[in-house]
Design a protein around this motif. Structure first.
Motif, short mmCIF file in Angstrom:
data_model
loop_
_atom_site.label_atom_id
_atom_site.label_comp_id
_atom_site.label_asym_id
_atom_site.label_seq_id
_atom_site.Cartn_x
_atom_site.Cartn_y
_atom_site.Cartn_z
N GLN A 20 -67.42 -50.02 6.09
CA GLN A 20 -66.51 -50.86 5.30
C GLN A 20 -66.82 -52.32 5.60
O GLN A 20 -67.02 -52.68 6.75
CB GLN A 20 -65.06 -50.57 5.66
N PRO A 21 -66.84 -53.17 4.58
CA PRO A 21 -67.09 -54.60 4.85
C PRO A 21 -65.92 -55.22 5.60
O PRO A 21 -64.76 -54.88 5.37
CB PRO A 21 -67.24 -55.21 3.46
N LYS A 22 -66.24 -56.13 6.51
CA LYS A 22 -65.20 -56.83 7.26
C LYS A 22 -64.61 -57.94 6.38
O LYS A 22 -65.32 -58.56 5.60
CB LYS A 22 -65.78 -57.46 8.52
N PRO A 23 -63.31 -58.19 6.54
CA PRO A 23 -62.72 -59.30 5.78
C PRO A 23 -63.28 -60.64 6.23
O PRO A 23 -63.59 -60.84 7.40
CB PRO A 23 -61.23 -59.19 6.06
N ASP A 24 -63.41 -61.55 5.30
CA ASP A 24 -63.91 -62.89 5.56
C ASP A 24 -62.74 -63.76 6.03
O ASP A 24 -62.08 -64.42 5.23
CB ASP A 24 -64.55 -63.45 4.31
N VAL A 25 -62.46 -63.74 7.33
CA VAL A 25 -61.28 -64.41 7.87
C VAL A 25 -61.32 -65.92 7.64
O VAL A 25 -60.33 -66.50 7.17
CB VAL A 25 -61.09 -64.07 9.37
N ARG A 84 -59.56 -54.57 0.02
CA ARG A 84 -59.93 -53.75 -1.13
C ARG A 84 -61.43 -53.57 -1.14
O ARG A 84 -62.18 -54.47 -0.82
CB ARG A 84 -59.46 -54.40 -2.42
N GLY A 85 -61.89 -52.43 -1.54
CA GLY A 85 -63.31 -52.19 -1.50
C GLY A 85 -63.89 -51.84 -2.76
O GLY A 85 -64.23 -51.36 -3.58
N GLY A 127 -54.04 -62.77 0.33
CA GLY A 127 -55.45 -62.86 0.68
C GLY A 127 -55.90 -61.73 1.59
O GLY A 127 -56.97 -61.16 1.40
N LEU A 128 -55.09 -61.39 2.58
CA LEU A 128 -55.44 -60.29 3.47
C LEU A 128 -55.44 -58.95 2.73
O LEU A 128 -56.31 -58.12 2.96
CB LEU A 128 -54.48 -60.24 4.65
N ALA A 129 -54.49 -58.75 1.85
CA ALA A 129 -54.44 -57.51 1.09
C ALA A 129 -55.66 -57.41 0.18
O ALA A 129 -56.26 -56.34 0.05
CB ALA A 129 -53.15 -57.45 0.28
#
Length: 59
Positions: free
Chosen positions: A3-8, A58-59, A52-54
């Protein structure tokens, strides 16, 4: 597949920019007065951060 990591950093930058733009637009149109900006800014930034976090999960 991983799964891609979120771009914090992107989420933080987007949160600050979208919150700032929203506050500016609301203040410019007279919807929010300058006295109310403290609470309004906090609520808008929290809401934008949650969205933004939600969206980042999403993938």
């Amino acid at each position: 597949m991983k799964q891609p990591k979120p771009d914090v950093p992107g989420i933080i930058a987007g949160t600050v920019l979208s919150g700032g733009a929203t506050i500016w637009i609301l203040n410019d149109n007279g919807i929010v007065q300058t006295d109310d900006l403290g609470l309004t800014a906090a609520l808008l930034l929290v809401a934008a951060g949650i969205i933004g976090l939600a969206a980042s999960h999403r993938g």
